[in-house]
Scaffold this active site. Sequence first.
Site, PDB file in Angstrom:
ATOM      1  N   HIS A   1       0.848  -1.195   0.000  1.00 12.80           N
ATOM      2  CA  HIS A   1       0.000   0.000   0.000  1.00 12.80           C
ATOM      3  C   HIS A   1       0.881   1.242   0.000  1.00 12.80           C
ATOM      4  O   HIS A   1       1.915   1.297   0.677  1.00 12.80           O
ATOM      5  CB  HIS A   1      -0.899   0.014   1.242  1.00 12.80           C
ATOM      6  CG  HIS A   1      -1.977  -1.023   1.227  1.00 12.80           C
ATOM      7  ND1 HIS A   1      -3.315  -0.718   1.278  1.00 12.80           N
ATOM      8  CD2 HIS A   1      -1.919  -2.384   1.153  1.00 12.80           C
ATOM      9  CE1 HIS A   1      -4.030  -1.821   1.252  1.00 12.80           C
ATOM     10  NE2 HIS A   1      -3.196  -2.849   1.185  1.00 12.80           N
TER      11      HIS A   1
ATOM     12  N   GLY B   1       0.453 -20.651  -1.095  1.00 15.45           N
ATOM     13  CA  GLY B   1       1.801 -21.205  -1.046  1.00 15.45           C
ATOM     14  C   GLY B   1       2.885 -20.162  -1.005  1.00 15.45           C
ATOM     15  O   GLY B   1       4.068 -20.503  -0.949  1.00 15.45           O
TER      16      GLY B   1
ATOM     17  N   ASP C   1      -6.933 -12.686  -1.885  1.00 15.45           N
ATOM     18  CA  ASP C   1      -6.199 -11.415  -1.961  1.00 15.45           C
ATOM     19  C   ASP C   1      -5.671 -11.218  -3.376  1.00 15.45           C
ATOM     20  O   ASP C   1      -4.600 -10.651  -3.597  1.00 15.45           O
ATOM     21  CB  ASP C   1      -5.057 -11.372  -0.946  1.00 15.45           C
ATOM     22  CG  ASP C   1      -4.505  -9.960  -0.740  1.00 15.45           C
ATOM     23  OD1 ASP C   1      -5.230  -8.979  -1.014  1.00 15.45           O
ATOM     24  OD2 ASP C   1      -3.342  -9.831  -0.306  1.00 15.45           O
TER      25      ASP C   1
END
Length: 436
Positions: free
Chosen positions: A170, A291, A315
């Site tokens: 971000h 993973g 996500d």
Amino acid sequence: MPHSLSSSPKSIPADGRNGITKFTNCRILKGTELVDKDLWVNSVTGKIIRSQAAFYDNFILPDEVINLGGRILSPGLIECQLNGAFGFNFSTLLEPAVYAKKVKELNKQLVKTGVTAYVPTITSQRSELYKRTLPHLAPSGYLQIAEDGAESLGAHCEGPFLSPTKNGVHNVDVLREAESFADLVDCYGASNLSSDSTLYPTPIKMITAAPECGQMTKLIPEITSRGIIYSIGHSEATYEEASAAVGAGATMITHLFNAMRPLHHRNPGIFGVLGMAESLPRPYFGIIADGEHLHPTTIKIAFNAHPDGFILVTDSMHLVGLPDGAYQWTNGEDTSHILKKGNKLILEGTDRIAGSSITLIECVSNFLNWSGASVPQALKAVTSTPAAMLGLQGIKGCLDDGADADLVVLSEKRSANGVELVVDEVWKFGTKVFNR
């Protein structure tokens, strides 16, 4: 609270058909079991119907009987953290008509992956972007029809009220602190934080914020009083600070372990609230099983700590469905590149993970093979558990009578590498919208 997202009644087919489909010879997901049972759905109402009442009380026969050959019939998958997919990023400033068109295109592609409902996520941005894009991501409500594809359940604002030391990818330049609720209104826009009717619900469904920054913990009750879920994330919160946030009404943790203070034996941090005393409800939490974000054993530990709060999320970024390579990415006013290799996304010139590009059904298969969990336990993490977190029990994420007829037909492929669940068919509101 009453659910206002359900589909509106459809018109009765002109050919006199009743719109009822019966699924037979299938294993349907019921709680923690796969049960051999028929299921009836109605494409006119968009609902699962009680077969005995339809047949014995109303003398109704289905228009179509589908033999699934022993395959799994699951509720449609619910995705609680999707940043974008198939080339479109929700955190993009576009003309309204163009943005709306991109969302519709994404919905039609996303449903093919088994996701029938989702929470579109906008990352930390400047106020203008939130105010212009959030109305397009509001719950689809009565405007949704089966052919539209995946259904928005309301937007997830992941930021900008985050810790600058746990920002991940971000843009730290746009991060803010809130001292009063007026700061949230200034950031997101008043109309995106409230609703005057159940027909048009609040566009924002969830906010991820660091509870230790500014006066955020004190603001949690006002956020949740508006029907908005408060999720702890991108945070340096100690166990005590995280516990205070849960006590104030936080019910979710965004991508557990990632972008937060790590577990320590003298201060378990945010993870510690999963072991809180029963006097406070333990929060739900998102887990990215790609993973890359987490070690498989870490995922197993989290599941065992609080299985009823375990939610699989992707996500995923807009690179889902695109080939490997370097892709331009605009973060605030900065333009850089994300490098995609398989499901792994890295911010160019760094070792920072930039989200994922995995699909939700792939996360389910990974979790199955890493944890030793059963198929019903794994599917629960993308159906009934996220539905409960979102306050949609009995409507989404289940196959109960009266629930939305969002379904996915799954086959099991077994090999030396384990079990892979494959999406064969997807049904939205009782209508088939995808067939592999």
